[in-house]
Motif scaffolding. Structure first.
Motif, PDB file in Angstrom:
ATOM      1  N   PHE A  23       0.831  -1.200   0.000  1.00 44.75           N
ATOM      2  CA  PHE A  23       0.000   0.000   0.000  1.00 44.75           C
ATOM      3  C   PHE A  23       0.868   1.252   0.000  1.00 44.75           C
ATOM      4  O   PHE A  23       2.005   1.250   0.473  1.00 44.75           O
ATOM      5  CB  PHE A  23      -0.975   0.004   1.182  1.00 44.75           C
ATOM      6  N   THR A  24       0.299   2.306  -0.583  1.00 39.01           N
ATOM      7  CA  THR A  24       0.973   3.598  -0.619  1.00 39.01           C
ATOM      8  C   THR A  24      -0.033   4.691  -0.291  1.00 39.01           C
ATOM      9  O   THR A  24      -1.217   4.587  -0.594  1.00 39.01           O
ATOM     10  CB  THR A  24       1.592   3.895  -2.001  1.00 39.01           C
ATOM     11  N   TYR A  25       0.484   5.728   0.350  1.00 42.37           N
ATOM     12  CA  TYR A  25      -0.285   6.952   0.587  1.00 42.37           C
ATOM     13  C   TYR A  25       0.725   8.080   0.753  1.00 42.37           C
ATOM     14  O   TYR A  25       1.706   7.950   1.480  1.00 42.37           O
ATOM     15  CB  TYR A  25      -1.217   6.821   1.796  1.00 42.37           C
ATOM     16  N   GLY A  26       0.530   9.139  -0.006  1.00 41.74           N
ATOM     17  CA  GLY A  26       1.521  10.212  -0.013  1.00 41.74           C
ATOM     18  C   GLY A  26       2.875   9.644  -0.420  1.00 41.74           C
ATOM     19  O   GLY A  26       2.985   8.935  -1.421  1.00 41.74           O
ATOM     20  N   ASP A  27       3.906   9.930   0.351  1.00 36.78           N
ATOM     21  CA  ASP A  27       5.246   9.399   0.100  1.00 36.78           C
ATOM     22  C   ASP A  27       5.517   8.117   0.884  1.00 36.78           C
ATOM     23  O   ASP A  27       6.646   7.618   0.898  1.00 36.78           O
ATOM     24  CB  ASP A  27       6.312  10.442   0.472  1.00 36.78           C
ATOM     25  N   PRO A  49       0.230   0.935  10.076  1.00 40.17           N
ATOM     26  CA  PRO A  49      -0.957   1.308   9.302  1.00 40.17           C
ATOM     27  C   PRO A  49      -1.038   2.815   9.064  1.00 40.17           C
ATOM     28  O   PRO A  49      -0.467   3.613   9.803  1.00 40.17           O
ATOM     29  CB  PRO A  49      -2.116   0.837  10.191  1.00 40.17           C
ATOM     30  N   ALA A  50      -1.755   3.180   8.025  1.00 39.12           N
ATOM     31  CA  ALA A  50      -1.999   4.591   7.712  1.00 39.12           C
ATOM     32  C   ALA A  50      -3.035   5.156   8.687  1.00 39.12           C
ATOM     33  O   ALA A  50      -3.837   4.411   9.251  1.00 39.12           O
ATOM     34  CB  ALA A  50      -2.504   4.718   6.275  1.00 39.12           C
ATOM     35  N   PRO A  51      -3.038   6.469   8.870  1.00 39.14           N
ATOM     36  CA  PRO A  51      -4.027   7.099   9.753  1.00 39.14           C
ATOM     37  C   PRO A  51      -5.453   7.009   9.192  1.00 39.14           C
ATOM     38  O   PRO A  51      -5.650   6.880   7.982  1.00 39.14           O
ATOM     39  CB  PRO A  51      -3.574   8.564   9.810  1.00 39.14           C
ATOM     40  N   ILE A  52      -6.408   7.137  10.073  1.00 34.66           N
ATOM     41  CA  ILE A  52      -7.829   7.162   9.694  1.00 34.66           C
ATOM     42  C   ILE A  52      -8.074   8.301   8.707  1.00 34.66           C
ATOM     43  O   ILE A  52      -7.456   9.359   8.794  1.00 34.66           O
ATOM     44  CB  ILE A  52      -8.715   7.306  10.941  1.00 34.66           C
ATOM     45  N   GLN A  53      -8.963   8.078   7.772  1.00 28.60           N
ATOM     46  CA  GLN A  53      -9.395   9.006   6.720  1.00 28.60           C
ATOM     47  C   GLN A  53      -8.315   9.254   5.663  1.00 28.60           C
ATOM     48  O   GLN A  53      -8.432  10.181   4.870  1.00 28.60           O
ATOM     49  CB  GLN A  53      -9.888  10.332   7.297  1.00 28.60           C
ATOM     50  N   GLU A  70      -5.172  -3.861  -8.470  1.00 29.49           N
ATOM     51  CA  GLU A  70      -4.886  -2.500  -8.022  1.00 29.49           C
ATOM     52  C   GLU A  70      -6.211  -1.846  -7.648  1.00 29.49           C
ATOM     53  O   GLU A  70      -7.118  -1.762  -8.477  1.00 29.49           O
ATOM     54  CB  GLU A  70      -4.191  -1.705  -9.123  1.00 29.49           C
ATOM     55  N   VAL A  71      -6.324  -1.411  -6.391  1.00 21.87           N
ATOM     56  CA  VAL A  71      -7.561  -0.801  -5.909  1.00 21.87           C
ATOM     57  C   VAL A  71      -7.224   0.414  -5.047  1.00 21.87           C
ATOM     58  O   VAL A  71      -6.090   0.596  -4.614  1.00 21.87           O
ATOM     59  CB  VAL A  71      -8.422  -1.806  -5.107  1.00 21.87           C
ATOM     60  N   GLU A  72      -8.234   1.236  -4.805  1.00 19.47           N
ATOM     61  CA  GLU A  72      -8.096   2.380  -3.906  1.00 19.47           C
ATOM     62  C   GLU A  72      -9.093   2.246  -2.780  1.00 19.47           C
ATOM     63  O   GLU A  72     -10.153   1.642  -2.935  1.00 19.47           O
ATOM     64  CB  GLU A  72      -8.341   3.693  -4.656  1.00 19.47           C
ATOM     65  N   GLY A  73      -8.739   2.830  -1.649  1.00 17.53           N
ATOM     66  CA  GLY A  73      -9.638   2.784  -0.515  1.00 17.53           C
ATOM     67  C   GLY A  73      -9.346   3.898   0.467  1.00 17.53           C
ATOM     68  O   GLY A  73      -8.394   4.664   0.308  1.00 17.53           O
ATOM     69  N   GLU A  74     -10.191   3.964   1.480  1.00 13.89           N
ATOM     70  CA  GLU A  74     -10.019   4.930   2.562  1.00 13.89           C
ATOM     71  C   GLU A  74      -9.890   4.163   3.865  1.00 13.89           C
ATOM     72  O   GLU A  74     -10.638   3.212   4.119  1.00 13.89           O
ATOM     73  CB  GLU A  74     -11.216   5.874   2.635  1.00 13.89           C
ATOM     74  N   VAL A  75      -8.951   4.590   4.696  1.00  9.01           N
ATOM     75  CA  VAL A  75      -8.764   3.970   6.006  1.00  9.01           C
ATOM     76  C   VAL A  75      -9.914   4.421   6.902  1.00  9.01           C
ATOM     77  O   VAL A  75     -10.098   5.611   7.137  1.00  9.01           O
ATOM     78  CB  VAL A  75      -7.408   4.362   6.625  1.00  9.01           C
ATOM     79  N   ILE A  76     -10.696   3.455   7.384  1.00  5.27           N
ATOM     80  CA  ILE A  76     -11.811   3.795   8.268  1.00  5.27           C
ATOM     81  C   ILE A  76     -11.581   3.288   9.688  1.00  5.27           C
ATOM     82  O   ILE A  76     -12.345   3.584  10.597  1.00  5.27           O
ATOM     83  CB  ILE A  76     -13.159   3.285   7.713  1.00  5.27           C
ATOM     84  N   TRP A  77     -10.520   2.522   9.898  1.00  5.57           N
ATOM     85  CA  TRP A  77     -10.123   2.049  11.224  1.00  5.57           C
ATOM     86  C   TRP A  77      -8.628   1.808  11.189  1.00  5.57           C
ATOM     87  O   TRP A  77      -8.102   1.305  10.191  1.00  5.57           O
ATOM     88  CB  TRP A  77     -10.872   0.759  11.583  1.00  5.57           C
ATOM     89  N   GLY A  93      -8.367  -0.952   8.723  1.00  3.25           N
ATOM     90  CA  GLY A  93      -9.551  -1.331   7.973  1.00  3.25           C
ATOM     91  C   GLY A  93      -9.714  -0.397   6.793  1.00  3.25           C
ATOM     92  O   GLY A  93      -9.670   0.825   6.956  1.00  3.25           O
ATOM     93  N   ILE A  94      -9.877  -0.967   5.621  1.00  3.44           N
ATOM     94  CA  ILE A  94      -9.974  -0.192   4.384  1.00  3.44           C
ATOM     95  C   ILE A  94     -11.354  -0.382   3.772  1.00  3.44           C
ATOM     96  O   ILE A  94     -11.805  -1.508   3.592  1.00  3.44           O
ATOM     97  CB  ILE A  94      -8.926  -0.667   3.348  1.00  3.44           C
ATOM     98  N   LYS A  95     -12.006   0.713   3.445  1.00  2.81           N
ATOM     99  CA  LYS A  95     -13.244   0.676   2.669  1.00  2.81           C
ATOM    100  C   LYS A  95     -12.858   0.999   1.237  1.00  2.81           C
ATOM    101  O   LYS A  95     -12.263   2.049   0.969  1.00  2.81           O
ATOM    102  CB  LYS A  95     -14.246   1.702   3.198  1.00  2.81           C
ATOM    103  N   PHE A  96     -13.173   0.093   0.309  1.00  6.07           N
ATOM    104  CA  PHE A  96     -12.815   0.309  -1.085  1.00  6.07           C
ATOM    105  C   PHE A  96     -13.599   1.480  -1.671  1.00  6.07           C
ATOM    106  O   PHE A  96     -14.762   1.695  -1.350  1.00  6.07           O
ATOM    107  CB  PHE A  96     -13.077  -0.947  -1.921  1.00  6.07           C
ATOM    108  N   LEU A  97     -12.933   2.220  -2.556  1.00  2.00           N
ATOM    109  CA  LEU A  97     -13.545   3.358  -3.240  1.00  2.00           C
ATOM    110  C   LEU A  97     -13.566   3.096  -4.740  1.00  2.00           C
ATOM    111  O   LEU A  97     -12.564   2.660  -5.309  1.00  2.00           O
ATOM    112  CB  LEU A  97     -12.741   4.632  -2.971  1.00  2.00           C
ATOM    113  N   GLN A  98     -14.689   3.359  -5.367  1.00  2.00           N
ATOM    114  CA  GLN A  98     -14.834   3.250  -6.825  1.00  2.00           C
ATOM    115  C   GLN A  98     -14.246   1.944  -7.367  1.00  2.00           C
ATOM    116  O   GLN A  98     -13.484   1.935  -8.329  1.00  2.00           O
ATOM    117  CB  GLN A  98     -14.184   4.448  -7.511  1.00  2.00           C
TER     118      GLN A  98
END
Length: 126
Positions: A23-27, A49-53, A70-77, A93-98
């Motif tokens: 997983f990646t987020y930002g750098d 883990p990445a921070p919430i939101q 390859e998918v995108e999501g938002e950290v919800i937990w 916890g990741i909620k998938f987006l689109q």
């Protein structure tokens, strides 16, 4: 194509190996694994883990597949500092987006093979 372990829950069936998750987020980049997921989201077990939101890009490599999804999501937990135990595992916890409908269908089918691990962690990603 998606034949796997019987999810009868009797404990005698062979459990599939975890999905490898990059997983990646930002750098930031990280690695983890997942055994709890469905077509809406997943619990990624990882050390950092990445921070919430946070919006994350995930590369999901399942056993038996040559190419990752390859998918995108938002950290919800997220659990970075709390106990790392059965009730609150280290990870996010990741909620998938689109999510593309064909990938959602495959993830839904694959999740049936992982039901022997249980569904108690769905609250962390749905």
């Amino acid at each position: 194509m998606l034949n796997g372990a019987n999810a009868g829950g009797d404990g005698g069936e062979k459990r599939p190996k975890p999905c490898q998750v990059a997983f990646t987020y930002g750098d930031n980049k990280g690695m983890g694994r997942a055994i709890h997921f469905n077509e809406r989201g997943m619990l990624v077990l990882c050390k950092d883990p990445a921070p919430i939101q946070t919006r994350v890009r995930l590369s999901l490599l399942f056993p038996g597949f040559q190419k990752p999804f390859e998918v995108e999501g938002e950290v919800i937990w997220s659990n970075l500092y709390g106990p790392d135990d059965a009730a609150t595992p280290r990870g996010m916890g990741i909620k998938f987006l689109q999510l593309d409908s064909s990938i959602a269908r495959i993830l839904g089918d694959l999740s049936l093979q992982y039901q022997s691990y249980g569904t108690q962690y769905e609250i962390y990603y749905t």
